[in-house]
Motif scaffolding. Structure first.
Motif, PDB file in Angstrom:
ATOM      1  N   THR A 150      49.824  25.341  18.402  1.00 16.22           N
ATOM      2  CA  THR A 150      48.892  24.211  18.335  1.00 16.22           C
ATOM      3  C   THR A 150      49.172  23.162  19.403  1.00 16.22           C
ATOM      4  O   THR A 150      48.421  22.211  19.525  1.00 16.22           O
ATOM      5  N   SER A 151      50.240  23.341  20.174  1.00 17.43           N
ATOM      6  CA  SER A 151      50.534  22.342  21.200  1.00 17.43           C
ATOM      7  C   SER A 151      49.461  22.390  22.280  1.00 17.43           C
ATOM      8  O   SER A 151      49.343  23.375  23.010  1.00 17.43           O
ATOM      9  N   GLU A 152      48.699  21.303  22.363  1.00 24.28           N
ATOM     10  CA  GLU A 152      47.613  21.253  23.342  1.00 24.28           C
ATOM     11  C   GLU A 152      48.139  21.446  24.759  1.00 24.28           C
ATOM     12  O   GLU A 152      47.510  22.068  25.593  1.00 24.28           O
ATOM     13  N   LYS A 153      49.325  20.862  24.991  1.00 23.46           N
ATOM     14  CA  LYS A 153      49.899  20.956  26.338  1.00 23.46           C
ATOM     15  C   LYS A 153      50.727  22.218  26.531  1.00 23.46           C
ATOM     16  O   LYS A 153      51.362  22.363  27.574  1.00 23.46           O
ATOM     17  N   LYS A 154      50.757  23.081  25.534  1.00 29.32           N
ATOM     18  CA  LYS A 154      51.549  24.323  25.608  1.00 29.32           C
ATOM     19  C   LYS A 154      52.977  24.020  26.048  1.00 29.32           C
ATOM     20  O   LYS A 154      53.508  24.594  27.002  1.00 29.32           O
ATOM     21  N   ARG A 155      53.596  23.081  25.338  1.00 28.31           N
ATOM     22  CA  ARG A 155      54.923  22.602  25.718  1.00 28.31           C
ATOM     23  C   ARG A 155      56.012  23.669  25.603  1.00 28.31           C
ATOM     24  O   ARG A 155      57.004  23.621  26.295  1.00 28.31           O
ATOM     25  N   PHE A 156      55.822  24.613  24.667  1.00 23.13           N
ATOM     26  CA  PHE A 156      56.896  25.573  24.396  1.00 23.13           C
ATOM     27  C   PHE A 156      56.397  27.008  24.602  1.00 23.13           C
ATOM     28  O   PHE A 156      55.225  27.300  24.386  1.00 23.13           O
ATOM     29  N   THR A 157      57.341  27.870  24.995  1.00 20.91           N
ATOM     30  CA  THR A 157      57.009  29.279  25.187  1.00 20.91           C
ATOM     31  C   THR A 157      57.949  30.118  24.335  1.00 20.91           C
ATOM     32  O   THR A 157      59.160  29.845  24.318  1.00 20.91           O
ATOM     33  N   ILE A 158      57.410  31.116  23.637  1.00 15.97           N
ATOM     34  CA  ILE A 158      58.250  32.080  22.929  1.00 15.97           C
ATOM     35  C   ILE A 158      58.337  33.317  23.810  1.00 15.97           C
ATOM     36  O   ILE A 158      57.337  33.748  24.397  1.00 15.97           O
ATOM     37  N   SER A 159      59.533  33.883  23.942  1.00 18.71           N
ATOM     38  CA  SER A 159      59.725  35.027  24.836  1.00 18.71           C
ATOM     39  C   SER A 159      58.945  36.238  24.329  1.00 18.71           C
ATOM     40  O   SER A 159      58.581  36.302  23.149  1.00 18.71           O
ATOM     41  N   SER A 160      58.714  37.204  25.213  1.00 19.09           N
ATOM     42  CA  SER A 160      57.875  38.345  24.832  1.00 19.09           C
ATOM     43  C   SER A 160      58.505  39.173  23.713  1.00 19.09           C
ATOM     44  O   SER A 160      57.792  39.791  22.922  1.00 19.09           O
ATOM     45  N   ASP A 161      59.843  39.173  23.591  1.00 16.20           N
ATOM     46  CA  ASP A 161      60.460  39.901  22.469  1.00 16.20           C
ATOM     47  C   ASP A 161      60.507  39.058  21.190  1.00 16.20           C
ATOM     48  O   ASP A 161      60.994  39.508  20.151  1.00 16.20           O
ATOM     49  N   GLY A 162      60.004  37.833  21.268  1.00 13.43           N
ATOM     50  CA  GLY A 162      59.905  36.989  20.080  1.00 13.43           C
ATOM     51  C   GLY A 162      61.210  36.354  19.645  1.00 13.43           C
ATOM     52  O   GLY A 162      61.259  35.655  18.639  1.00 13.43           O
ATOM     53  N   ARG A 163      62.280  36.567  20.401  1.00 13.65           N
ATOM     54  CA  ARG A 163      63.586  36.091  19.928  1.00 13.65           C
ATOM     55  C   ARG A 163      63.966  34.700  20.414  1.00 13.65           C
ATOM     56  O   ARG A 163      64.797  34.042  19.812  1.00 13.65           O
ATOM     57  N   SER A 164      63.365  34.286  21.529  1.00 14.82           N
ATOM     58  CA  SER A 164      63.829  33.043  22.139  1.00 14.82           C
ATOM     59  C   SER A 164      62.667  32.072  22.349  1.00 14.82           C
ATOM     60  O   SER A 164      61.500  32.466  22.381  1.00 14.82           O
ATOM     61  N   ILE A 165      63.033  30.824  22.522  1.00 13.40           N
ATOM     62  CA  ILE A 165      62.027  29.775  22.760  1.00 13.40           C
ATOM     63  C   ILE A 165      62.552  28.857  23.858  1.00 13.40           C
ATOM     64  O   ILE A 165      63.772  28.667  23.990  1.00 13.40           O
ATOM     65  N   ARG A 166      61.636  28.312  24.665  1.00  9.86           N
ATOM     66  CA  ARG A 166      62.055  27.298  25.630  1.00  9.86           C
ATOM     67  C   ARG A 166      60.935  26.281  25.835  1.00  9.86           C
ATOM     68  O   ARG A 166      59.773  26.541  25.521  1.00  9.86           O
ATOM     69  N   ALA A 167      61.313  25.114  26.359  1.00  5.05           N
ATOM     70  CA  ALA A 167      60.319  24.126  26.765  1.00  5.05           C
ATOM     71  C   ALA A 167      59.838  24.522  28.152  1.00  5.05           C
ATOM     72  O   ALA A 167      60.640  24.946  28.991  1.00  5.05           O
ATOM     73  N   ALA A 168      58.535  24.398  28.387  1.00  2.00           N
ATOM     74  CA  ALA A 168      57.983  24.846  29.674  1.00  2.00           C
ATOM     75  C   ALA A 168      58.410  23.946  30.824  1.00  2.00           C
ATOM     76  O   ALA A 168      58.531  24.396  31.961  1.00  2.00           O
ATOM     77  N   GLN A 169      58.603  22.678  30.553  1.00  5.80           N
ATOM     78  CA  GLN A 169      59.027  21.730  31.596  1.00  5.80           C
ATOM     79  C   GLN A 169      59.583  20.485  30.926  1.00  5.80           C
ATOM     80  O   GLN A 169      59.627  20.403  29.716  1.00  5.80           O
ATOM     81  N   GLY A 170      59.968  19.522  31.740  1.00  8.15           N
ATOM     82  CA  GLY A 170      60.364  18.219  31.211  1.00  8.15           C
ATOM     83  C   GLY A 170      61.848  18.057  30.964  1.00  8.15           C
ATOM     84  O   GLY A 170      62.266  17.065  30.388  1.00  8.15           O
ATOM     85  N   HIS A 171      62.660  19.023  31.413  1.00  8.98           N
ATOM     86  CA  HIS A 171      64.096  18.985  31.093  1.00  8.98           C
ATOM     87  C   HIS A 171      64.851  17.859  31.791  1.00  8.98           C
ATOM     88  O   HIS A 171      64.576  17.527  32.936  1.00  8.98           O
TER      89      HIS A 171
END
Ligand code: HQG
Length: 184
Positions: free
Chosen positions: A62-83
């Protein structure tokens, strides 16, 4: 608490953990910014933040800005930017920017920007938007918004590099005042 408030609060929490302070809950990110989702859920609950797979999925989707990405194997998550977290160095694709990009800031920062240009401050990059509308929203977070036009194409021709994050935010290093158009 309504589910909406829940989603917003968890989105803010995830931004904090995945961009800035993973160590605050004893979590480590890899150099590409990925965290193991199960471990993040465990460490969060040990630190008083109840998370589950479903709510994480909802926040990501639901993040309009697509802030987070889940990896293709579904195991990991990261913020797309802003670190700001130093250990993270995402290998963003380098891209040729359009003629202009926009940076939304607050009028109270203009005096300093006129002296210093745009600096990344606590983040790793200066963040730029493709459109003025997004830039306005970004600027509003800090006060009365003002939109700076960045002469991106000219910078690129002079050898400055630009990256594009997974959620379409343009990133670059500090920007000299000569490449910034400030409206009157
Ligand atoms: C300003 C959000 C004084 C800069 C957004 C900004 C974005 C200066 C503030 C992302 C300056 C830093 C990043 C200088 C820059 N003197 N002020 N020389 N140079 N500034 O939050 O760009 O919603 O670190 O103009 O959408 O506002 O969190 O950066 O006003 O993509 O997902 O210093 O964060 O994404 O503020 O926002 P920030 P930002 P999220």
């Amino acid at each position: 608490m309504s589910r909406n408030t829940d989603v917003i609060n968890i989105s803010k929490y995830l931004s904090y953990i995945l961009r800035h302070k993973p160590e605050s809950i004893g979590l480590a990110l890899d150099s590409e910014g990925w965290a193991d989702i199960n471990l993040m859920i465990l460490r969060s609950s040990q630190n008083g933040e109840k998370l589950d797979r479903e709510i994480i999925q909802t926040v990501v989707e639901t993040s309009e800005k697509k802030r987070f990405t889940i990896s293709s194997d579904g195991r990991s998550i990261r913020a797309a930017q802003g670190h700001s977290s130093n250990g993270v160095s995402i290998s963003y694709p380098q891209m040729v920017p359009p003629k202009f990009l926009y940076h939304g800031t607050a009028t109270r920062f203009l005096e300093s920007i006129r002296k210093q240009g745009l600096i990344a401050k606590s983040r790793q990059f200066v963040h730029l938007s493709l459109d003025k509308q997004t830039a306005t929203q970004v600027g509003q977070r800090h006060g009365k918004p003002v939109i700076l036009t960045i002469l991106a194409d000219e910078m690129h021709r002079l050898g400055y590099i630009f990256f594009l994050s997974e959620n379409r935010v343009w990133l670059t290093y500090n920007i000299k005042i000569t490449f910034i158009n400030i409206p009157d």
